[in-house]
Design an enzyme around this catalytic site. Structure first.
Site, mmCIF file in Angstrom:
data_model
loop_
_atom_site.group_PDB
_atom_site.id
_atom_site.type_symbol
_atom_site.label_atom_id
_atom_site.label_comp_id
_atom_site.label_asym_id
_atom_site.label_seq_id
_atom_site.Cartn_x
_atom_site.Cartn_y
_atom_site.Cartn_z
ATOM 1 N NE ARG A 63 -4.059 1.877 2.228
ATOM 2 C CZ ARG A 63 -4.160 2.825 3.162
ATOM 3 N NH1 ARG A 63 -3.303 2.834 4.190
ATOM 4 N NH2 ARG A 63 -5.090 3.745 3.089
ATOM 5 C CG HIS A 67 -1.500 5.205 -0.682
ATOM 6 N ND1 HIS A 67 -2.280 5.844 0.258
ATOM 7 C CD2 HIS A 67 -2.272 4.199 -1.161
ATOM 8 C CE1 HIS A 67 -3.452 5.249 0.345
ATOM 9 N NE2 HIS A 67 -3.469 4.235 -0.505
ATOM 10 C CG ASN A 95 -1.229 8.708 2.437
ATOM 11 O OD1 ASN A 95 -1.696 7.693 1.940
ATOM 12 N ND2 ASN A 95 -0.593 9.619 1.716
ATOM 13 C CG HIS A 194 -7.915 -4.675 -1.394
ATOM 14 N ND1 HIS A 194 -8.930 -3.841 -1.802
ATOM 15 C CD2 HIS A 194 -6.862 -3.862 -1.094
ATOM 16 C CE1 HIS A 194 -8.515 -2.586 -1.755
ATOM 17 N NE2 HIS A 194 -7.256 -2.577 -1.328
#
Length: 327
Positions: A63, A67, A95, A194
């Site tokens: 992740r 990001h 975040n 996921h």
């Protein structure tokens, strides 16, 4: 430093011949072969140590990379602490109190600096660390071209505007992907990440109690999963930061069960389950549910594409000595 052994990786010769020496401009599969020959082993060892302490860290590093790449490109801007010159991305809404793994990258960077001072970028370390983390928890292995350089600034506003949200419509999420040169297929494939990790209750709680302001749960959510989630995330404010697994079946294993969950109306996030409600994406979900090796192959391809977004090479940017601050 002891290097934790891995099983041998094999890549068909014709693939290596096809890929050649250089990819994506100035990125190179052999970029650090002479300047930092032990880089992969150092990163592998650091990631293995972190994941051994906390299996969830594999998802956290993935992740963190996602990001980073979606804001200013894959330039390690997300790793920068806020300064007098700019607002850091760490405090952007998607975040804040959510993205993690910074200490793992710091520790690996320190090890790399001891071996190869001022040579390897934080952006390359993060990209390589994610490959290692995914492989370590059962995911596919892919080649990583390197030569990225680190950005000189961060962009909190862009992080707030450009990162996909789990409560956004699929069309909005797709638009954010296509703005980065990715496709609808990449949306479906990268959502498959996921299969590991956790989500805070506030990201999906409306599905449990007040879906679309109806005062009722999401009618598409599997009844047994709904009951389990309501126990983890009771309808009260102090449960907002509780954690639920994104894939409750094989929580710590990277596999294709995420897609089976969607087929069974057991996707945790609204944005995930929406993939089964769209006639463009549902066939892909069903395909990856049936064919795990096809998903693994597609995931490798999409990860490579994402890792090329907005990279800095050559004389652009810098090689940070500390991932948290510019030199």
């Amino acid at each position: 430093m002891e290097i934790i052994p891995y099983r041998l990786y094999t890549v068909p010769l014709f693939c290596l011949l096809f890929l050649g020496h250089f990819v994506s401009g100035q990125l190179d599969y052999n970029f650090y072969d002479y300047s930092c020959p032990n880089l992969t082993g150092i990163v592998r060892n650091g990631v293995a140590s972190a994941v051994a302490k906390e299996t969830r860290m594999a998802a956290s590093l993935l992740r963190l990379h996602f990001h980073d790449c979606f804001v200013n490109g894959c330039d390690a801007s997300i790793l920068l602490d806020e300064s007098s010159a700019f607002k850091g991305e760490k405090n952007a809404l998607p975040n804040r109190n959510s993205v993690r793994g910074f200490e793992v990258i710091d520790a690996i960077k320190a090890d790399v600096e001891r071996a190869c001072p001022s040579t390897v970028s934080c952006a390359d370390i993060l990209t390589l660390a994610v490959r290692e983390a995914i492989y370590l928890v059962g995911g596919p292995f892919w080649l990583v071209a390197m030569g990225r350089r680190d950005g000189l600034t961060a962009n909190e506003t862009a992080a707030n505007e450009q990162l996909p949200s789990p409560i956004e419509p699929l069309e909005n999420i797709t638009a954010k992907f296509t703005s980065k040169g990715l496709t609808l297929k990449d949306v479906v494939v990268l959502s498959g990440a996921h299969t590991i990790g956790f989500a805070q209750c506030f990201t999906f709680k409306s599905r449990l109690f007040n879906f679309d302001n109806t005062g009722n749960p999401d009618p598409t959510l599997d009844a047994s999963l709904l009951q389990s989630l309501q126990q983890i995330c009771p309808n009260q404010a102090d449960s907002n930061t509780n954690l639920a697994p994104l894939d409750s079946v094989t929580t710590n294993k990277f596999d294709n069960v995420y897609y089976r969950n969607l087929v069974n109306n057991s996707g945790l996030l609204q944005s995930d389950q929406a993939l089964m409600g769209d006639n463009r994406t549902a066939p892909m979900v069903m395909l990856y549910n049936r064919l795990p090796y096809l998903f693994a192959s597609a995931f490798k391809t999409s990860m490579v594409k994402m890792s090329y977004i907005g990279v800095l090479t050559g004389h652009d940017g810098e090689i940070r000595k500390n991932c948290r601050v510019v030199n």
